[in-house]
Motif scaffolding. Structure first.
Motif, PDB file in Angstrom:
ATOM      1  N   ARG A  23      56.117 -81.837  63.086  1.00 45.49           N
ATOM      2  CA  ARG A  23      56.347 -81.077  61.851  1.00 45.49           C
ATOM      3  C   ARG A  23      55.258 -81.365  60.810  1.00 45.49           C
ATOM      4  O   ARG A  23      54.741 -80.432  60.165  1.00 45.49           O
ATOM      5  N   SER A  24      54.885 -82.616  60.649  1.00 45.45           N
ATOM      6  CA  SER A  24      53.917 -82.985  59.618  1.00 45.45           C
ATOM      7  C   SER A  24      52.485 -82.633  59.998  1.00 45.45           C
ATOM      8  O   SER A  24      51.659 -82.344  59.132  1.00 45.45           O
ATOM      9  N   TYR A  25      52.167 -82.665  61.283  1.00 41.86           N
ATOM     10  CA  TYR A  25      50.792 -82.437  61.740  1.00 41.86           C
ATOM     11  C   TYR A  25      50.713 -81.226  62.664  1.00 41.86           C
ATOM     12  O   TYR A  25      49.897 -81.179  63.574  1.00 41.86           O
ATOM     13  N   PHE A  26      51.577 -80.242  62.416  1.00 41.88           N
ATOM     14  CA  PHE A  26      51.613 -79.085  63.306  1.00 41.88           C
ATOM     15  C   PHE A  26      50.294 -78.314  63.293  1.00 41.88           C
ATOM     16  O   PHE A  26      49.847 -77.839  64.344  1.00 41.88           O
ATOM     17  N   LYS A  27      49.673 -78.168  62.128  1.00 39.85           N
ATOM     18  CA  LYS A  27      48.447 -77.382  62.036  1.00 39.85           C
ATOM     19  C   LYS A  27      47.329 -77.933  62.919  1.00 39.85           C
ATOM     20  O   LYS A  27      46.777 -77.184  63.748  1.00 39.85           O
ATOM     21  N   PRO A  28      46.945 -79.224  62.808  1.00 37.56           N
ATOM     22  CA  PRO A  28      45.878 -79.711  63.695  1.00 37.56           C
ATOM     23  C   PRO A  28      46.275 -79.702  65.166  1.00 37.56           C
ATOM     24  O   PRO A  28      45.440 -79.426  66.034  1.00 37.56           O
ATOM     25  N   ILE A  29      47.548 -79.961  65.462  1.00 32.47           N
ATOM     26  CA  ILE A  29      47.989 -79.943  66.855  1.00 32.47           C
ATOM     27  C   ILE A  29      47.895 -78.534  67.424  1.00 32.47           C
ATOM     28  O   ILE A  29      47.390 -78.323  68.541  1.00 32.47           O
ATOM     29  N   PHE A  30      48.384 -77.552  66.663  1.00 30.91           N
ATOM     30  CA  PHE A  30      48.318 -76.169  67.127  1.00 30.91           C
ATOM     31  C   PHE A  30      46.868 -75.710  67.279  1.00 30.91           C
ATOM     32  O   PHE A  30      46.531 -75.016  68.248  1.00 30.91           O
ATOM     33  N   LEU A  31      46.005 -76.078  66.342  1.00 33.80           N
ATOM     34  CA  LEU A  31      44.605 -75.662  66.415  1.00 33.80           C
ATOM     35  C   LEU A  31      43.907 -76.282  67.620  1.00 33.80           C
ATOM     36  O   LEU A  31      43.023 -75.645  68.217  1.00 33.80           O
ATOM     37  N   ILE A  32      44.267 -77.499  67.990  1.00 30.30           N
ATOM     38  CA  ILE A  32      43.696 -78.112  69.194  1.00 30.30           C
ATOM     39  C   ILE A  32      44.026 -77.258  70.412  1.00 30.30           C
ATOM     40  O   ILE A  32      43.151 -76.942  71.237  1.00 30.30           O
ATOM     41  N   VAL A  33      45.300 -76.873  70.534  1.00 30.79           N
ATOM     42  CA  VAL A  33      45.710 -76.020  71.650  1.00 30.79           C
ATOM     43  C   VAL A  33      44.992 -74.672  71.577  1.00 30.79           C
ATOM     44  O   VAL A  33      44.511 -74.149  72.594  1.00 30.79           O
ATOM     45  N   PHE A  34      44.891 -74.112  70.398  1.00 32.07           N
ATOM     46  CA  PHE A  34      44.277 -72.794  70.217  1.00 32.07           C
ATOM     47  C   PHE A  34      42.799 -72.818  70.605  1.00 32.07           C
ATOM     48  O   PHE A  34      42.325 -71.949  71.355  1.00 32.07           O
ATOM     49  N   TYR A  35      42.053 -73.809  70.105  1.00 30.77           N
ATOM     50  CA  TYR A  35      40.623 -73.877  70.393  1.00 30.77           C
ATOM     51  C   TYR A  35      40.353 -74.076  71.882  1.00 30.77           C
ATOM     52  O   TYR A  35      39.443 -73.462  72.453  1.00 30.77           O
ATOM     53  N   VAL A  36      41.151 -74.907  72.523  1.00 30.33           N
ATOM     54  CA  VAL A  36      40.940 -75.182  73.950  1.00 30.33           C
ATOM     55  C   VAL A  36      41.357 -73.982  74.790  1.00 30.33           C
ATOM     56  O   VAL A  36      40.727 -73.663  75.809  1.00 30.33           O
ATOM     57  N   MET A  37      42.406 -73.268  74.351  1.00 31.78           N
ATOM     58  CA  MET A  37      42.947 -72.193  75.172  1.00 31.78           C
ATOM     59  C   MET A  37      42.141 -70.907  75.085  1.00 31.78           C
ATOM     60  O   MET A  37      42.276 -70.039  75.944  1.00 31.78           O
ATOM     61  N   ILE A  38      41.311 -70.731  74.066  1.00 27.84           N
ATOM     62  CA  ILE A  38      40.509 -69.505  73.967  1.00 27.84           C
ATOM     63  C   ILE A  38      39.648 -69.298  75.218  1.00 27.84           C
ATOM     64  O   ILE A  38      39.731 -68.255  75.875  1.00 27.84           O
TER      65      ILE A  38
END
Length: 298
Positions: A23-38
């Protein structure tokens, strides 16, 4: 909060800390998944398209089945080339997993220290250990596949031989083997579950031995946590994939959506693995200090 996160954790506190960090660090965690998954999703789309999968709506979608008349009803089956294409599309996910888990583990480390985390920075910290992480993942996957395959093959042959003589006994034995296999596999593989964080932070490879030592006296606790979070992840995946699978079938869009949702839900497990690693390391460090103190007094 930082001091609380640095304390040894119980079963419930590990679960609580997992969701607090997400909940507190959702943004960097989600962006890690997003950048790798592109790039991963782009490669998967190319492979699926080359193997004959349709872009938006597969032949096995519910619309195509409904639109078929009773006399013209077809049984939709994927071709061999499409099946091979689907399997090959999973390969990029294998290569992406160490990077995803490594980046998320760095976020958890920052969170436990009460420090901010940026997605790009966390990925950069993971890159120097990528090849050891990939090699450890390959070894772990090979060992797990070998153990599961050999035991299933041996158990299947045993049950088949008994079934000719005593079918009821064979059924009971099969149920017993299933229950025993679930617990046995679970406990054994839980002993190795921390291999990726160990390889990442302690510069060891493949990290299986280190994970085995870290999980000492905590195997059942980690096994229970893994079961609970796996069930939760499966519910999320099933809920988000039901309608796309029903209306889009085995199309490219449906496959990409399924893979993306699976990785998003696996964030829960990745965060929990990192928390369990740091908790186990903290406990082992305390035990090592206590052993030194006892040796000194002796």
């Amino acid at each position: 909060m930082e001091n609380n996160m640095q304390q040894p954790l119980s079963f419930g506190k590990i679960l609580d800390q997992t969701f607090r960090i997400i909940r507190s660090y959702f943004k960097p965690i989600f962006l890690i998944v997003f950048y790798v998954m592109i790039p991963v999703l782009a490669i998967q789309a190319i492979i699926l398209a080359a193997s004959g999968h349709k872009l938006v709506m597969g032949d096995d979608s519910i619309q195509n089945i409904w639109s078929s008349s009773a006399s013209d009803l077809e049984v939709y089956e994927t071709s061999f080339v499409m099946d091979i294409g689907f399997l090959l599309s999973m390969v990029p996910l294998f290569f992406a997993t160490p990077l995803l888990v490594g980046g998320i583990s760095h976020v958890v480390k920052r969170a436990r220290a009460g420090e901010p985390a940026e997605a790009i920075e966390m990925l950069k910290l993971t890159f120097p250990r990528y090849w050891p992480l990939l090699g450890s993942t390959l070894l772990y996957s090979t060992i797990v596949f070998g153990i599961v395959f050999m035991t299933i093959l041996g158990g299947g042959m045993l049950i088949a031989s008994i079934a000719f003589v005593a079918p009821i006994l064979a059924i009971l034995l099969a149920l017993l083997l299933l229950a025993g296999g679930f617990i046995g596999y679970g406990l054994l593989f839980t002993k190795w579950i921390l291999y990726l964080p160990a390889t990442l932070f302690e510069k060891v490879a493949p990290g299986l031995g280190r994970s085995w030592r870290l999980t000492k006296r905590q195997t059942w606790k980690f096994f229970g946590i893994y079961i609970i979070l796996s069930i939760l992840s499966s519910i999320i995946i099933g809920a988000l994939n039901f309608l796309p699978a029903l209306f889009l079938g085995s199309s490219i869009i449906a496959n990409l959506w399924t893979n993306f949702v699976s990785l998003i839900s696996s964030i829960i497990l990745a965060v929990a693995w990192a928390i369990m690693y740091f908790d186990a390391s903290l406990r082992q460090d305390a035990e090592d200090i206590q052993d030194l103190v006892d040796t000194y007094h002796t």
